[in-house]
Every structure is written in C-alpha cells, then in structure tokens.
Design a protein around this motif. Structure first.
Motif, PDB file in Angstrom:
ATOM      1  N   GLU A 244       0.835  -1.182   0.000  1.00 18.88           N
ATOM      2  CA  GLU A 244       0.000   0.000   0.000  1.00 18.88           C
ATOM      3  C   GLU A 244       0.881   1.248   0.000  1.00 18.88           C
ATOM      4  OE1 GLU A 244      -2.506  -0.300   3.399  1.00 18.88           O
ATOM      5  OE2 GLU A 244      -3.778  -1.849   2.509  1.00 18.88           O
ATOM      6  N   LEU A 272      -3.192   4.016  -1.812  1.00 18.86           N
ATOM      7  CA  LEU A 272      -3.223   3.236  -3.040  1.00 18.86           C
ATOM      8  C   LEU A 272      -2.939   1.777  -2.691  1.00 18.86           C
ATOM      9  CD1 LEU A 272      -1.206   5.585  -5.430  1.00 18.86           C
ATOM     10  CD2 LEU A 272      -3.681   5.220  -5.410  1.00 18.86           C
ATOM     11  N   ALA A 284      -2.332  -0.250  -9.147  1.00 23.44           N
ATOM     12  CA  ALA A 284      -2.715   0.390  -7.906  1.00 23.44           C
ATOM     13  C   ALA A 284      -4.107   0.992  -8.043  1.00 23.44           C
ATOM     14  CB  ALA A 284      -1.716   1.479  -7.537  1.00 23.44           C
ATOM     15  N   THR A 285      -4.926   0.836  -6.981  1.00 18.87           N
ATOM     16  CA  THR A 285      -6.249   1.427  -6.946  1.00 18.87           C
ATOM     17  C   THR A 285      -6.393   2.198  -5.653  1.00 18.87           C
ATOM     18  OG1 THR A 285      -7.196  -0.540  -5.896  1.00 18.87           O
ATOM     19  CG2 THR A 285      -7.259  -0.440  -8.293  1.00 18.87           C
ATOM     20  N   LEU A 286      -7.233   3.230  -5.686  1.00 19.24           N
ATOM     21  CA  LEU A 286      -7.425   4.083  -4.515  1.00 19.24           C
ATOM     22  C   LEU A 286      -8.625   3.590  -3.727  1.00 19.24           C
ATOM     23  CD1 LEU A 286      -6.508   6.668  -3.048  1.00 19.24           C
ATOM     24  CD2 LEU A 286      -8.138   7.929  -4.453  1.00 19.24           C
TER      25      LEU A 286
END
Length: 286
Positions: A244, A272, A284-286
């Motif tokens: 993260e 992320l 990566a995703t938020l």
C-alpha cells in the motif's frame, strides 16, 4: 595519475603538499594535500559488480561498471576530504557492459568519496563509494536508462549516506520514471540506502503537474498547487508493486482519468492498494 583504482589523464598539473608537524615539533614527511589539473582528458573509476566477492583483481574490475568523467575546465581533488571538483561542461558517465550508460551532466560537479583507497570497506553497490554529489547547471541533468529515470533541475544533490535526493530550479524540476512524467516546484526523495531500487518517499513543497502514460493505471493527468507527499507502507519496487502507498495532495487538486472522468478537491489523502487481476500485471487502486 592513479589514486587507488581511479586513473586520471590530462595536462598542466599542480600538486600541493602539506607537511604536518611531528610530535617533537619538527617538520614531518610531506603529505599529498590537493591536486589541480587544468586540462582533463579523462578520469575513470572501475567498480566491480559484486564488491563482496570480486576483490581487487583486474578480472573483477573488468566485469563491473566504470565511472568515466570529463570536463572542459579544471579538476581539483582534495585528499583531506576525498572531494573531487570539476568545472565547465561536466559529464559523469557510469558505463555498464552490454547496457546503456547512466549520465550526469552539469556545469559544476562536486563529489565526495567514501574513503576510496580503503580496501577493508565492504562495498555492495556504487552508492557505497559515495558520500555526496552536488551538481549545478543551466540545467543539470541526470539520465539513468538502467533505472528508466530522468531528472532535470538547476541543482541536484545526492547524499548517499542519508539516502536523500534533492532537486530545485528557477523553472522548477522535471522528472520521469517509466511512463510517469512530472514538472514540480522542487523535489525531495528519501530512499533506502541498503536497497535503493525500492520505492522511497516523495515530498514536493509547492505546485506540480504529473502526466501518466501507463495502460495499467486509470489516471491520465494530475495537478495540484500546494504540496504532494507519497510513501509506501512497506518496501516495494515499481516493477513489483505489492505494498500500500500513502498519498497526500494539498491545494487545487485536479485529476483526469483515462475514461474521461475528472476529480477536483481542495485536498485529498488516501491509500493506493495493489490489485491483481487474472491475466494482468499488478496495478494500484485508490
């Protein structure tokens, strides 16, 4: 001239000697204090690939990289602090067999080495030979294809002991890492000296614009006015993003997404998280 494994060729050489007083007050043997070379042809510093196993033999040096340094002005070396100083059109090139060269170009370069003649120090990489590099120019530039990175600024400072890179300039700083390009007011980058390829902490005080050309990311463009901070929660690399990453952006946040969407806010903070989908690389995703 040769100092350790470093070799220098040129002309118009001046050697300054220091003669310290002995314990009984008499003059001792003269010591090398400073060398000044008006015309530098070339300075080369061999660096083995594996310092802990390669030793000091010629065969080990041949298999490693080589630092090649040139300039149009004078060269000075201060033996008291192991500092090299070069003037005018300086080119500081790290040449690796069968790989492209990493280059540092500037108008003035100061390099402090970490006890280069001491063979008892274990050196596991190029940073272990260095204490500090300060490059100034109009601009100064670092091009590192082996790290897929570029950095352009009026002044670039690398502290290998603290694991710190700082860059600043009247027109800001330009940075590229892979498919991500940024124009920043300034840049402070803190990295792990034992594992410099892992992602470090980024701190920008002021405005910035980031362009993203990565099909694995949904972000296309990002800009802000006051500040940007990003750091991984644990050690990870750009090639294998498995940690993260905390992000904080302040002032006039505006993001453009690849699907045409936009996000605006006064400030934003988040984490992320790496996401793995079947048949794709991690993203990566938020």
């Amino acid at each position: 001239m040769q100092v350790g494994e470093a070799r220098c060729t040129g002309s118009d050489l001046t050697i300054h000697l220091a003669a310290p007083a002995s314990s009984n007050g008499a003059r001792g043997d003269a010591l090398l204090d400073r060398v000044e070379l008006i015309y530098l042809d070339q300075l080369t510093i061999p660096i083995p690939n594996n310092f802990s196993e390669a030793g000091n033999g010629a065969g080990a040096q041949a298999s490693g990289s080589v630092l090649s340094i040139n300039c149009q002005g004078r060269l000075e070396y201060d033996f008291a602090i192991d500092q090299l100083e070069l003037h005018d059109s300086v080119a500081f090139v790290r040449q690796v067999p069968n790989l492209p060269s990493d280059e540092f170009r500037c108008d003035l370069l100061k390099v402090r080495f970490r006890d280069p003649t001491n063979t008892n120090i274990q050196r596991d990489g190029p940073l272990d030979w260095l204490i500090e590099i300060i490059a100034t120019g109009s601009p100064a530039s670092l091009t590192a294809p082996n790290f897929d990175a570029e950095l352009i600024a009026d002044q670039i400072e690398l502290n290998a002991v603290k694991g710190l890179i700082q860059a600043r300039g009247r027109a800001g700083v330009q940075v590229r890492r892979g498919g991500i390009t940024a124009r920043l007011a300034n840049l402070v980058y803190q990295f792990d000296t034992k594992n410099p390829k892992t992602i470090g902490a980024i701190d920008v005080q002021g405005a910035g614009i980031v362009q993203v050309r990565d099909p694995q990311l949904s972000l296309r463009k990002l800009q802000w006015r006051d500040g940007f901070k990003m750091f991984p929660v644990r050690a990870t690399t750009a090639q294998q993003l498995d940690s993260e990453v905390e992000v904080q952006i302040d002032g006039g946040f505006h993001a453009w997404l690849t699907d045409g969407g936009e996000i605006q806010a006064d400030a934003i903070a988040g984490v992320l998280k790496p996401e793995t989908q079947p048949g794709t690389n991690q993203r990566a995703t938020l």
